[in-house]
Design an enzyme around this catalytic site. Sequence first.
Site, PDB file in Angstrom:
ATOM      1  N   SER A 154       0.844  -1.186   0.000  1.00  0.00           N
ATOM      2  CA  SER A 154       0.000   0.000   0.000  1.00  0.00           C
ATOM      3  C   SER A 154       0.879   1.235   0.000  1.00  0.00           C
ATOM      4  O   SER A 154       2.068   1.184   0.329  1.00  0.00           O
ATOM      5  CB  SER A 154      -0.914   0.025   1.231  1.00  0.00           C
ATOM      6  OG  SER A 154      -0.149   0.116   2.412  1.00  0.00           O
TER       7      SER A 154
ATOM      8  N   GLY B  16       2.326   2.867  -2.203  1.00  0.00           N
ATOM      9  CA  GLY B  16       3.505   2.883  -3.058  1.00  0.00           C
ATOM     10  C   GLY B  16       4.712   2.145  -2.527  1.00  0.00           C
ATOM     11  O   GLY B  16       5.785   2.169  -3.147  1.00  0.00           O
TER      12      GLY B  16
ATOM     13  N   GLU C  33      -5.496   0.017 -11.211  1.00  0.00           N
ATOM     14  CA  GLU C  33      -5.704  -0.701  -9.954  1.00  0.00           C
ATOM     15  C   GLU C  33      -7.082  -0.394  -9.400  1.00  0.00           C
ATOM     16  O   GLU C  33      -7.783   0.498  -9.887  1.00  0.00           O
ATOM     17  CB  GLU C  33      -4.625  -0.333  -8.925  1.00  0.00           C
ATOM     18  CG  GLU C  33      -3.242  -0.786  -9.303  1.00  0.00           C
ATOM     19  CD  GLU C  33      -2.232  -0.618  -8.185  1.00  0.00           C
ATOM     20  OE1 GLU C  33      -1.162  -1.217  -8.297  1.00  0.00           O
ATOM     21  OE2 GLU C  33      -2.500   0.109  -7.205  1.00  0.00           O
TER      22      GLU C  33
ATOM     23  N   THR D 109      -6.950   9.501  -2.326  1.00  0.00           N
ATOM     24  CA  THR D 109      -7.131  10.685  -3.170  1.00  0.00           C
ATOM     25  C   THR D 109      -8.525  11.279  -3.005  1.00  0.00           C
ATOM     26  O   THR D 109      -8.742  12.463  -3.279  1.00  0.00           O
ATOM     27  CB  THR D 109      -6.891  10.350  -4.653  1.00  0.00           C
ATOM     28  OG1 THR D 109      -7.856   9.405  -5.095  1.00  0.00           O
ATOM     29  CG2 THR D 109      -5.494   9.794  -4.873  1.00  0.00           C
TER      30      THR D 109
END
Length: 389
Positions: A150, A152, A271, A279
């Site tokens: 998660s 990144g 994804e 976001t």
Amino acid sequence: MTKKILLLGSGELGKEFVIAAKRKGQYVVACDSYVGAPAMQVADAFEVFSMLDGDALEAAVKKHQPDIIVPEIEAIRTERLYDFEKQGIQVVPSAKAVNYTMNRKAIRDLAAKELGLKTAKYFYAKSLEELKEAAKEVGFPCVVKPLMSSSGKGQSLVKTAEDLEQAWVYGCEGSRGDIKELIIEEFINFDSEITLLTVTQQNGPTLFCPPIGHVQKSGDYRESFQPAAIDPEHLKEAQRMAAKVTEALTGAGIWGVEFFLSHENGVYFSELSPRPHDTGMVTLAGTQNLNEFELHCRAVLGLPIPEITQERIGASAVILSPIASKEAPRYRGEEEVCKETNTYLRIFGKPYTKMNRRMGVVVCYAPIGSDLDALRNKCKAAAAKVEVY
């Protein structure tokens, strides 16, 4: 109408979901691996354990006897959710959805092979040697990611063959859970990327929020803005893909579906997360009639959502910690943010810091038709005024 909800994962997104649920009169038990997690601060009760420990998860379910289980993180012993669902417990959106989407292999194969959605070319690798062979097929640059991670973590943009060994090590280190397998995919030369928040309902049509643009660094969200500029035909295609994949995964709730947009090659599925998306915190600026957490709560409880309307334009920018400390964090500059008009400051309440950990967010709004770029700059400048120490 009151339900007992077991929330698996209690970060900042979970906290906003609990607030939405409490406003609907629900009882929430917040679970996470450490004491004092943000959602625990607003829940009715809490449990501390690793959700990768299937026995501990089962013990929490037996203790609290929840009506609904709401997973909010990736690292969960997801196969146990099938058993809970068979016992009559509602799993959000569904045990199948959570099990598939917590692992990039399952969701990518579903999207590309079963549903025929357009994705980047990809392979899997269980060793450095397999990674090197796959890179020959994909070419450079390419993207290497853990199957389960998660924010990144473990993700690399690999430009040459000499970088593959480092990408393998970093990918394995960033993998959550006990899966040591990576996905390598071609680099899409995209013009922009969006999150399309998609809401599936128990007794209603699938709805879409206005598209959200976002900027990532090291694979992690730094800012987002709504609505993102997108060609109407591309938006229609993204909505078609989002509806198709969420229908296949079944269940009710909000989904963060990510796409790459290319003027030359159109829309690529990237994804999917079966829960509120980071976001989507931009919706806390009142950009919609219902923010993403309120939408998720309504869908979970089976309450009708007649429509989603855009009310304002908005922007968000994160507040990161420049330090790592087990001490309770302190903040400077909050009063400077509060001087700004049409601006909200949200401190998450995390009890300790890590380098580049998200500790808060600033969200700004303006009337529809205003300059979105100017709003984004205003929001980033405001977030930069808050210092974590």
